[in-house]
Write an enzyme that holds these catalytic residues in place. Structure first.
Site, PDB file in Angstrom:
ATOM      1  N   GLN A 114       0.823  -1.217   0.000  1.00 49.48           N
ATOM      2  CA  GLN A 114       0.000   0.000   0.000  1.00 49.48           C
ATOM      3  C   GLN A 114       0.855   1.264   0.000  1.00 49.48           C
ATOM      4  OE1 GLN A 114      -3.610  -0.938   0.560  1.00 49.48           O
ATOM      5  NE2 GLN A 114      -3.915   0.973  -0.525  1.00 49.48           N
ATOM      6  N   LYS A 117       1.782   1.850  -3.663  1.00 46.36           N
ATOM      7  CA  LYS A 117       0.561   2.103  -4.427  1.00 46.36           C
ATOM      8  C   LYS A 117       0.054   3.519  -4.150  1.00 46.36           C
ATOM      9  CE  LYS A 117      -2.619  -1.027  -3.832  1.00 46.36           C
ATOM     10  NZ  LYS A 117      -3.819  -1.788  -3.378  1.00 46.36           N
ATOM     11  N   LYS A 129      -2.709  -0.946   6.678  1.00 47.21           N
ATOM     12  CA  LYS A 129      -3.689  -1.993   6.374  1.00 47.21           C
ATOM     13  C   LYS A 129      -4.126  -2.620   7.681  1.00 47.21           C
ATOM     14  CE  LYS A 129      -5.564  -3.919   2.706  1.00 47.21           C
ATOM     15  NZ  LYS A 129      -5.781  -3.392   1.359  1.00 47.21           N
ATOM     16  N   ASP A 169     -11.804  -3.913   2.103  1.00 48.22           N
ATOM     17  CA  ASP A 169     -10.967  -4.868   1.360  1.00 48.22           C
ATOM     18  C   ASP A 169     -11.790  -6.169   1.359  1.00 48.22           C
ATOM     19  OD1 ASP A 169      -7.985  -5.101   0.251  1.00 48.22           O
ATOM     20  OD2 ASP A 169      -8.380  -6.971   1.277  1.00 48.22           O
ATOM     21  N   ASN A 244     -16.306  -7.096  -4.886  1.00 50.45           N
ATOM     22  CA  ASN A 244     -16.332  -5.703  -5.294  1.00 50.45           C
ATOM     23  C   ASN A 244     -15.479  -5.456  -6.535  1.00 50.45           C
ATOM     24  OD1 ASN A 244     -14.553  -2.991  -4.793  1.00 50.45           O
ATOM     25  ND2 ASN A 244     -16.745  -2.655  -4.532  1.00 50.45           N
ATOM     26  N   SER A 381     -10.669   6.761  -2.839  1.00 53.30           N
ATOM     27  CA  SER A 381     -10.748   6.977  -1.390  1.00 53.30           C
ATOM     28  C   SER A 381     -10.127   8.326  -1.018  1.00 53.30           C
ATOM     29  CB  SER A 381     -10.007   5.869  -0.632  1.00 53.30           C
ATOM     30  OG  SER A 381     -10.820   4.738  -0.459  1.00 53.30           O
TER      31      SER A 381
HETATM   32  P1  NDP Z   1     -14.595  -9.077  -1.811  1.00 58.00           P
HETATM   33  O1  NDP Z   1     -14.682  -9.588  -0.443  1.00 58.00           O
HETATM   34  O2  NDP Z   1     -15.645  -8.165  -2.314  1.00 58.00           O
HETATM   35  O3  NDP Z   1     -14.490 -10.290  -2.840  1.00 58.00           O
HETATM   36  C1  NDP Z   1     -13.461 -11.221  -2.724  1.00 58.00           C
HETATM   37  C2  NDP Z   1     -13.640 -12.272  -3.806  1.00 58.00           C
HETATM   38  O4  NDP Z   1     -12.462 -13.064  -3.858  1.00 58.00           O
HETATM   39  C3  NDP Z   1     -14.789 -13.222  -3.525  1.00 58.00           C
HETATM   40  O5  NDP Z   1     -15.300 -13.676  -4.740  1.00 58.00           O
HETATM   41  C4  NDP Z   1     -14.099 -14.341  -2.760  1.00 58.00           C
HETATM   42  O6  NDP Z   1     -14.773 -15.600  -2.815  1.00 58.00           O
HETATM   43  C5  NDP Z   1     -12.779 -14.410  -3.471  1.00 58.00           C
HETATM   44  N1  NDP Z   1     -11.751 -14.907  -2.543  1.00 58.00           N
HETATM   45  C6  NDP Z   1     -11.327 -14.304  -1.409  1.00 58.00           C
HETATM   46  N2  NDP Z   1     -10.413 -15.031  -0.781  1.00 58.00           N
HETATM   47  C7  NDP Z   1     -10.264 -16.142  -1.544  1.00 58.00           C
HETATM   48  C8  NDP Z   1      -9.456 -17.271  -1.436  1.00 58.00           C
HETATM   49  N3  NDP Z   1      -8.594 -17.436  -0.400  1.00 58.00           N
HETATM   50  N4  NDP Z   1      -9.546 -18.211  -2.416  1.00 58.00           N
HETATM   51  C9  NDP Z   1     -10.393 -18.050  -3.460  1.00 58.00           C
HETATM   52  N5  NDP Z   1     -11.203 -16.978  -3.603  1.00 58.00           N
HETATM   53  C10 NDP Z   1     -11.117 -16.042  -2.674  1.00 58.00           C
HETATM   54  O7  NDP Z   1     -13.145  -8.375  -1.930  1.00 58.00           O
HETATM   55  P2  NDP Z   1     -12.639  -7.305  -2.984  1.00 58.00           P
HETATM   56  O8  NDP Z   1     -13.260  -7.545  -4.310  1.00 58.00           O
HETATM   57  O9  NDP Z   1     -12.735  -5.977  -2.358  1.00 58.00           O
HETATM   58  O10 NDP Z   1     -11.083  -7.663  -3.041  1.00 58.00           O
HETATM   59  C11 NDP Z   1     -10.534  -8.570  -3.999  1.00 58.00           C
HETATM   60  C12 NDP Z   1      -9.037  -8.309  -4.134  1.00 58.00           C
HETATM   61  O11 NDP Z   1      -8.822  -6.970  -4.562  1.00 58.00           O
HETATM   62  C13 NDP Z   1      -8.223  -8.455  -2.847  1.00 58.00           C
HETATM   63  O12 NDP Z   1      -6.941  -8.939  -3.184  1.00 58.00           O
HETATM   64  C14 NDP Z   1      -8.115  -7.022  -2.350  1.00 58.00           C
HETATM   65  O13 NDP Z   1      -6.988  -6.848  -1.505  1.00 58.00           O
HETATM   66  C15 NDP Z   1      -7.927  -6.297  -3.668  1.00 58.00           C
HETATM   67  N6  NDP Z   1      -8.235  -4.880  -3.684  1.00 58.00           N
HETATM   68  C16 NDP Z   1      -9.447  -4.411  -3.258  1.00 58.00           C
HETATM   69  C17 NDP Z   1      -9.718  -3.060  -3.315  1.00 58.00           C
HETATM   70  C18 NDP Z   1     -11.049  -2.501  -2.950  1.00 58.00           C
HETATM   71  O14 NDP Z   1     -11.243  -1.303  -3.149  1.00 58.00           O
HETATM   72  N7  NDP Z   1     -11.991  -3.278  -2.459  1.00 58.00           N
HETATM   73  C19 NDP Z   1      -8.701  -2.085  -3.772  1.00 58.00           C
HETATM   74  C20 NDP Z   1      -7.495  -2.708  -4.270  1.00 58.00           C
HETATM   75  C21 NDP Z   1      -7.284  -4.037  -4.197  1.00 58.00           C
HETATM   76  P3  NDP Z   1     -15.450 -16.209  -1.482  1.00 58.00           P
HETATM   77  O15 NDP Z   1     -16.665 -15.375  -1.253  1.00 58.00           O
HETATM   78  O16 NDP Z   1     -15.742 -17.624  -1.838  1.00 58.00           O
HETATM   79  O17 NDP Z   1     -14.432 -16.082  -0.380  1.00 58.00           O
HETATM   80  O1  2IT Z   2      -5.890  -2.574  -1.432  1.00 54.68           O
HETATM   81  C1  2IT Z   2      -6.437  -1.455  -1.493  1.00 54.68           C
HETATM   82  O2  2IT Z   2      -5.915  -0.517  -2.109  1.00 54.68           O
HETATM   83  C2  2IT Z   2      -7.736  -1.276  -0.849  1.00 54.68           C
HETATM   84  N1  2IT Z   2      -8.275  -2.236  -0.305  1.00 54.68           N
HETATM   85  C3  2IT Z   2      -8.384   0.075  -0.822  1.00 54.68           C
HETATM   86  C4  2IT Z   2      -7.812   0.923   0.265  1.00 54.68           C
HETATM   87  C5  2IT Z   2      -8.512   2.245   0.503  1.00 54.68           C
HETATM   88  O3  2IT Z   2      -8.105   2.888   1.468  1.00 54.68           O
HETATM   89  O4  2IT Z   2      -9.420   2.615  -0.237  1.00 54.68           O
END
Ligand code: NDP
Ligand code: 2IT
Length: 449
Positions: A114, A117, A129, A169, A244, A381
């Site tokens: 982070q 980034k 984090k 996250d 998400n 954000s």
């Molecule tokens: P969500 O909780 O909305 O979705 C996570 C998704 O990934 C679900 O479909 C989940 O499936 C799957 N998943 C999670 N853990 C595992 C695992 N161990 N094995 C297989 N599938 C898995 O999270 P986000 O979409 O917010 O985050 C997804 C990724 O993006 C993460 O790496 C996060 O750090 C990164 N990220 C998120 C940001 C944000 O703004 N939200 C910003 C930047 C990066 P299940 O429901 O079955 O667990």
């Molecule tokens: O991994 C990431 O950049 C996030 N989960 C978003 C962090 C934030 O502060 O919006």
């Protein structure tokens, strides 16, 4: 160059010795250190004043007990974390992850990434984090609320709009941010909108914050393709995850004329020959909080669910790993390359293993690392913080325009930095070095703290 490399190797060994049983943190550190030798050769001042040693040690690590009571009256105890890694450029900023796999090593890997980034966004935010090993799957709204309230009852004393600003996250979305914000407001008796981001529109949230990470990851891919004289229009895509990031990756791909064929969760994946029906997927995931297998049942003959499978076996032109760390390994990379993949854009944090990254780069696939490609979420954000500070709310068009400009500029700086240091087209090196230079310069200017 050799001296610099020897020093970086020694430092990496020391980090691994002093932080045992934290493989994800070691992996994230190694990837950054492996790209920094040319910078140390060119800028000897970076080797002084313990700069790297300080950068690799979080400024503060907080671990706390989170007791909560389930709907049947049983008491559970989870562990809460907040790692405040680096505040040279601004208040600590980064999400909270609720997932059973969360431990201090996972939070440190995410916090470390982070830092760079956030530096790349150019928006004045430091790196942090947090999260918990709490598993929201199968919990009622009331249980999630009680957990969030207990979590915030400790966390509130460490955060603030000028100190540390958490967001979502994995496992933390709008519902959880709402409960966390409510408890913070109650305990502190302050309407301090800028203490959390990802809030709802109408109570301090920014337009398109939910969309921003996925949209940004697609825009980054479009920029990488543009350099090669290509575009997303008409291409097929594989997307992993169904949270998400994945949902809004699919939406932006469709807006730009591409055809996303897949989504997944931890139980398996769906492939839809006609392309994902986003309205159906959103209904299942966002409204019903269901599983992707349900999508195949309701979609009809064009879609099937593959239990336990990985989306990377589906042939496509571009790939968007958008679920979790190390979800795309060397064998997956070989399959994607054999199937002619042109570009990979990491929506998730560190989803591609180091071996897979090297395979993509050696094969000439455009590879966008998460630090750059998924920075759109944290960038919006930071725009939410700016709106909160000014007590204003910008319209959707304005935020979307800002996001597009930020993604273009992150791509440009990563691309230009890679060229400047003799590794053209290597966005991993370009993003690491460009982010590092910004943080390092601020740390040197601010003295040994
Ligand atoms: P969500 O909780 O909305 O979705 C996570 C998704 O990934 C679900 O479909 C989940 O499936 C799957 N998943 C999670 N853990 C595992 C695992 N161990 N094995 C297989 N599938 C898995 O999270 P986000 O979409 O917010 O985050 C997804 C990724 O993006 C993460 O790496 C996060 O750090 C990164 N990220 C998120 C940001 C944000 O703004 N939200 C910003 C930047 C990066 P299940 O429901 O079955 O667990
Ligand atoms: O991994 C990431 O950049 C996030 N989960 C978003 C962090 C934030 O502060 O919006």
């Amino acid at each position: 160059m050799t001296v610099a490399k020897d020093r970086l190797d020694a430092l990496r060994a020391e980090i691994e010795r002093r932080n045992p049983a934290q493989p994800e943190f070691h992996q994230a550190v190694r990837e950054v250190l492996d790209t920094l030798a040319p910078v140390f050769a060119a800028r000897p001042e970076y080797a002084e004043s313990g700069l790297l040693e300080r950068l690799l040690e979080p400024e503060r690590q907080i671990i706390f007990r989170v007791p909560w009571t389930d709907d049947r009256g049983r008491v559970h105890v989870n562990r809460g974390y907040r790692v405040e890694f680096n505040s040279a450029l601004g208040p600590y900023k980064g999400g909270l992850r609720f997932h059973p796999s969360v431990d201090i090593g996972v939070v440190k890997f995410l916090g470390f990434e982070q830092i760079f980034k956030n530096a790349l966004t150019g928006l004045g935010i430091g790196g942090g984090k947090g999260g918990s090993d709490f598993d929201p799957h199968g919990k009622s709204d009331a249980e999630v609320m009680r957990f969030c309230q207990s979590f915030m009852t400790e966390l509130y004393r460490h955060i603030g709009e000028h100190t540390d600003v958490p967001a979502g996250d994995i496992g933390v979305g709008g519902r959880e941010i709402g409960y966390l914000f409510g408890q913070y407001r109650r305990i502190t008796n302050r309407w301090e909108a800028g203490v959390l981001t990802g809030k709802g529109i109408g109570w301090g949230g920014s337009s398109i914050r939910p969309e921003a990470t996925g949209y940004g990851s697609v825009l980054f891919a479009a920029e990488m393709l543009n350099v090669r004289g290509e575009s997303l229009d008409g291409l097929t895509a594989v997307v992993s995850g169904s949270g998400n990031v994945a949902l809004y990756t699919i939406e932006k791909l469709q807006q730009l004329g591409a055809n996303p064929l897949t989504c997944s969760d931890s139980k398996g994946y769906v492939v839809d020959d006609k392309g994902i029906d986003l309205a159906l997927l959103r209904q299942i995931k966002e409204v019903e909080r269901g599983r992707v297998s349900e999508y195949a049942v309701r979609r009809g003959s064009s879609a099937r669910f593959v239990p336990g499978g990985r989306v990377w076996e589906v042939p496509a032109d571009v790939a968007f790993p958008s679920a979790t760390q190390n979800e795309l390994g060397a064998d997956d990379a070989r399959t994607l390359i054999e199937n002619g993949v042109k570009a990979v854009s990491e929506g998730a944090n560190m989803p591609t293993t180091p071996e897979a990254v090297h395979l993509f780069q050696a094969a000439g696939v455009a590879f966008g690392p998460g630090k750059a490609a998924n920075a759109g979420g944290v960038a919006v954000s930071a725009l939410e913080m700016a709106q909160n500070a000014g007590r204003v709310a910008w319209g959707r068009d304005r935020v979307e325009e800002e996001l597009a400009g930020i993604m273009r500029s992150i791509h440009a700086v990563a691309h230009e930095t890679a060229e400047r240091y003799g590794t053209p087209g290597d966005y991993v090196a370009g993003a690491n070095i460009a982010g590092f230079e910004r943080v390092a310069d601020a740390m040197l200017a601010q003295g040994i703290i």
